[in-house]
Write a protein that holds these residues in place. Sequence first.
Motif, PDB file in Angstrom:
ATOM      1  N   GLU A 186       0.915  -1.121   0.154  1.00  0.00           N
ATOM      2  CA  GLU A 186       0.185   0.272  -0.103  1.00  0.00           C
ATOM      3  C   GLU A 186       0.766   0.883   0.013  1.00  0.00           C
ATOM      4  O   GLU A 186       1.851   1.003   0.667  1.00  0.00           O
ATOM      5  CB  GLU A 186      -0.925  -0.022   1.550  1.00  0.00           C
ATOM      6  CG  GLU A 186      -1.869   0.789   1.161  1.00  0.00           C
ATOM      7  CD  GLU A 186      -1.905   1.270   2.477  1.00  0.00           C
ATOM      8  OE1 GLU A 186      -2.373   2.277   2.724  1.00  0.00           O
ATOM      9  OE2 GLU A 186      -3.261   0.722   2.405  1.00  0.00           O
ATOM     10  N   GLN A 187       0.581   1.465  -0.970  1.00  0.00           N
ATOM     11  CA  GLN A 187       1.484   3.171  -0.827  1.00  0.00           C
ATOM     12  C   GLN A 187       1.006   4.533  -1.752  1.00  0.00           C
ATOM     13  O   GLN A 187      -0.455   4.533  -2.280  1.00  0.00           O
ATOM     14  CB  GLN A 187       3.051   3.394  -1.836  1.00  0.00           C
ATOM     15  CG  GLN A 187       2.369   2.357  -3.206  1.00  0.00           C
ATOM     16  CD  GLN A 187       3.745   2.389  -3.621  1.00  0.00           C
ATOM     17  OE1 GLN A 187       4.985   3.092  -4.123  1.00  0.00           O
ATOM     18  NE2 GLN A 187       3.939   1.730  -4.431  1.00  0.00           N
ATOM     19  N   MET A 188       1.156   6.151  -1.443  1.00  0.00           N
ATOM     20  CA  MET A 188       0.411   7.392  -2.785  1.00  0.00           C
ATOM     21  C   MET A 188       0.280   6.502  -3.841  1.00  0.00           C
ATOM     22  O   MET A 188       1.528   6.606  -3.912  1.00  0.00           O
ATOM     23  CB  MET A 188       0.669   8.376  -1.642  1.00  0.00           C
ATOM     24  CG  MET A 188       0.150   9.115  -2.779  1.00  0.00           C
ATOM     25  SD  MET A 188      -1.931   9.334  -2.878  1.00  0.00           S
ATOM     26  CE  MET A 188      -1.948   9.351  -1.268  1.00  0.00           C
ATOM     27  N   ARG A 189      -1.187   6.641  -4.634  1.00  0.00           N
ATOM     28  CA  ARG A 189      -0.390   6.921  -6.259  1.00  0.00           C
ATOM     29  C   ARG A 189      -1.453   8.151  -6.470  1.00  0.00           C
ATOM     30  O   ARG A 189      -2.546   8.226  -6.792  1.00  0.00           O
ATOM     31  CB  ARG A 189      -0.990   5.461  -7.126  1.00  0.00           C
ATOM     32  CG  ARG A 189      -0.125   4.677  -6.397  1.00  0.00           C
ATOM     33  CD  ARG A 189       0.651   3.741  -7.546  1.00  0.00           C
ATOM     34  NE  ARG A 189       1.262   3.109  -7.071  1.00  0.00           N
ATOM     35  CZ  ARG A 189       2.988   2.861  -6.952  1.00  0.00           C
ATOM     36  NH1 ARG A 189       3.748   3.145  -7.210  1.00  0.00           N
ATOM     37  NH2 ARG A 189       3.086   1.189  -7.805  1.00  0.00           N
ATOM     38  N   LEU A 190      -0.595   9.348  -6.986  1.00  0.00           N
ATOM     39  CA  LEU A 190      -1.083  10.521  -7.065  1.00  0.00           C
ATOM     40  C   LEU A 190      -1.546  10.522  -8.454  1.00  0.00           C
ATOM     41  O   LEU A 190      -3.126  10.948  -8.001  1.00  0.00           O
ATOM     42  CB  LEU A 190      -0.020  11.361  -6.728  1.00  0.00           C
ATOM     43  CG  LEU A 190      -1.078  13.170  -7.286  1.00  0.00           C
ATOM     44  CD1 LEU A 190      -1.653  13.174  -5.331  1.00  0.00           C
ATOM     45  CD2 LEU A 190       0.165  13.761  -7.382  1.00  0.00           C
ATOM     46  N   PRO A 191      -1.648   9.666  -9.010  1.00  0.00           N
ATOM     47  CA  PRO A 191      -2.658   9.611 -10.443  1.00  0.00           C
ATOM     48  C   PRO A 191      -3.996   8.874  -9.806  1.00  0.00           C
ATOM     49  O   PRO A 191      -4.920   9.516 -10.792  1.00  0.00           O
ATOM     50  CB  PRO A 191      -1.966   9.226 -11.771  1.00  0.00           C
ATOM     51  CG  PRO A 191      -0.433   9.442 -10.725  1.00  0.00           C
ATOM     52  CD  PRO A 191      -0.230   9.197  -9.772  1.00  0.00           C
TER      53      PRO A 191
ATOM     54  N   ARG B  84      -4.177   5.940  -1.514  1.00  0.00           N
ATOM     55  CA  ARG B  84      -3.014   5.450  -1.427  1.00  0.00           C
ATOM     56  C   ARG B  84      -4.229   4.411  -1.841  1.00  0.00           C
ATOM     57  O   ARG B  84      -5.005   4.061  -2.022  1.00  0.00           O
ATOM     58  CB  ARG B  84      -3.172   5.319   0.336  1.00  0.00           C
ATOM     59  CG  ARG B  84      -2.512   5.990   0.925  1.00  0.00           C
ATOM     60  CD  ARG B  84      -2.070   6.452   2.312  1.00  0.00           C
ATOM     61  NE  ARG B  84      -1.282   4.716   2.629  1.00  0.00           N
ATOM     62  CZ  ARG B  84      -0.179   5.076   2.271  1.00  0.00           C
ATOM     63  NH1 ARG B  84       0.543   6.330   2.314  1.00  0.00           N
ATOM     64  NH2 ARG B  84       0.732   3.771   2.403  1.00  0.00           N
ATOM     65  N   LYS B  85      -3.317   3.448  -2.855  1.00  0.00           N
ATOM     66  CA  LYS B  85      -3.594   1.954  -2.953  1.00  0.00           C
ATOM     67  C   LYS B  85      -2.885   0.807  -2.991  1.00  0.00           C
ATOM     68  O   LYS B  85      -1.432   0.635  -2.915  1.00  0.00           O
ATOM     69  CB  LYS B  85      -3.307   1.894  -4.855  1.00  0.00           C
ATOM     70  CG  LYS B  85      -4.369   3.105  -5.403  1.00  0.00           C
ATOM     71  CD  LYS B  85      -5.712   3.242  -5.544  1.00  0.00           C
ATOM     72  CE  LYS B  85      -6.074   1.703  -6.774  1.00  0.00           C
ATOM     73  NZ  LYS B  85      -7.617   2.390  -6.730  1.00  0.00           N
ATOM     74  N   LYS B  86      -3.778  -0.561  -2.591  1.00  0.00           N
ATOM     75  CA  LYS B  86      -3.113  -1.358  -2.534  1.00  0.00           C
ATOM     76  C   LYS B  86      -2.886  -2.156  -3.785  1.00  0.00           C
ATOM     77  O   LYS B  86      -3.400  -2.494  -4.481  1.00  0.00           O
ATOM     78  CB  LYS B  86      -3.820  -2.026  -1.412  1.00  0.00           C
ATOM     79  CG  LYS B  86      -4.189  -2.160  -0.160  1.00  0.00           C
ATOM     80  CD  LYS B  86      -4.669  -3.038   0.652  1.00  0.00           C
ATOM     81  CE  LYS B  86      -5.208  -2.520   2.018  1.00  0.00           C
ATOM     82  NZ  LYS B  86      -5.681  -2.813   2.993  1.00  0.00           N
TER      83      LYS B  86
ATOM     84  N   GLN C 285      11.777   8.091  -1.265  1.00  0.00           N
ATOM     85  CA  GLN C 285      10.673   8.400  -0.501  1.00  0.00           C
ATOM     86  C   GLN C 285       9.739   8.114  -1.090  1.00  0.00           C
ATOM     87  O   GLN C 285       8.464   8.611  -0.237  1.00  0.00           O
ATOM     88  CB  GLN C 285      10.860  10.093  -0.796  1.00  0.00           C
ATOM     89  CG  GLN C 285      11.462  11.009  -0.347  1.00  0.00           C
ATOM     90  CD  GLN C 285      11.421  12.320  -0.334  1.00  0.00           C
ATOM     91  OE1 GLN C 285      10.828  12.562  -1.523  1.00  0.00           O
ATOM     92  NE2 GLN C 285      12.117  13.593   0.347  1.00  0.00           N
ATOM     93  N   GLU C 286      10.190   6.206  -0.916  1.00  0.00           N
ATOM     94  CA  GLU C 286       8.687   5.586  -0.654  1.00  0.00           C
ATOM     95  C   GLU C 286       8.378   4.967   0.161  1.00  0.00           C
ATOM     96  O   GLU C 286       9.382   5.048   1.148  1.00  0.00           O
ATOM     97  CB  GLU C 286       8.868   4.065  -1.632  1.00  0.00           C
ATOM     98  CG  GLU C 286       8.846   4.363  -2.715  1.00  0.00           C
ATOM     99  CD  GLU C 286       8.935   3.188  -3.814  1.00  0.00           C
ATOM    100  OE1 GLU C 286       8.698   3.105  -5.046  1.00  0.00           O
ATOM    101  OE2 GLU C 286       9.236   2.588  -3.647  1.00  0.00           O
ATOM    102  N   GLU C 287       6.984   5.141   0.741  1.00  0.00           N
ATOM    103  CA  GLU C 287       6.674   4.054   2.170  1.00  0.00           C
ATOM    104  C   GLU C 287       5.626   3.594   1.871  1.00  0.00           C
ATOM    105  O   GLU C 287       4.627   3.782   1.578  1.00  0.00           O
ATOM    106  CB  GLU C 287       6.165   5.788   2.925  1.00  0.00           C
ATOM    107  CG  GLU C 287       7.286   6.349   3.684  1.00  0.00           C
ATOM    108  CD  GLU C 287       6.664   7.498   5.069  1.00  0.00           C
ATOM    109  OE1 GLU C 287       5.581   7.900   4.660  1.00  0.00           O
ATOM    110  OE2 GLU C 287       7.167   8.360   5.240  1.00  0.00           O
TER     111      GLU C 287
END
Length: 212
Positions: free
Chosen positions: A94-99, A103-105, A185-187
């Motif tokens: 799970e991380q932020m997907r701006l497009p 946040r998407k899994k 800067q991935e989380e």
Amino acid sequence: LDALVMAPKFVKWLRRMNPNQVQINSITITDINWFSAVPTPSKLGFVKCSLDAIDKTTGKKIASNIAFVRGDSVAVLIIVKIANKTKEYVLLCEQMRLPAGERKKEICAGMVDAEGNLASVSLKEVKEETGFVINNVSELTSLGSVFTSPGGLDEEVHLYSWTTTISQKEFKEKQLKLYGNQEEQEEIKLSFVEINEVLETTLREIGDVKAE
């Protein structure tokens, strides 16, 4: 432009054109992004362009002629077993997907580098995004590939699967840690979802075509 025409990613895209079906008269570059401060062939990021091209099967000009070139990617379906347990889990990142606006899994995935070594990229992405170490590419099972949006995007996603067994302690610890490439800067937060639940509800909820 000199760096662009030498970029492996761009060259591979041009070579993908079927000469029996497509005749390219010209290409107009409208935007380029580089993964470096100075344009470098091996660090090409994204290219937006339009083509003056003919469909040789019909003799007509191709109307849908805008292409977003980002190169290929890999995705790995990781199946996790717990020692001395019978349940099996699918690992989701799970991380932020701006497009996508939130946040998407998704299953573990990443872009292919300039060398285009699919298996080694898979191992690298798995380690960065999940902390799991795959010792040899022979442990991966190839599942073919998919084009997610061939009407506008050149990306071919090469699919693999990998199964591993971990302890109950590691299972709990991984759900508390954050993973990802620190330079980017991935989380990334990990989720373990039972296979039956993935098949019944999760795939529909997360909308990840790679996982499907």
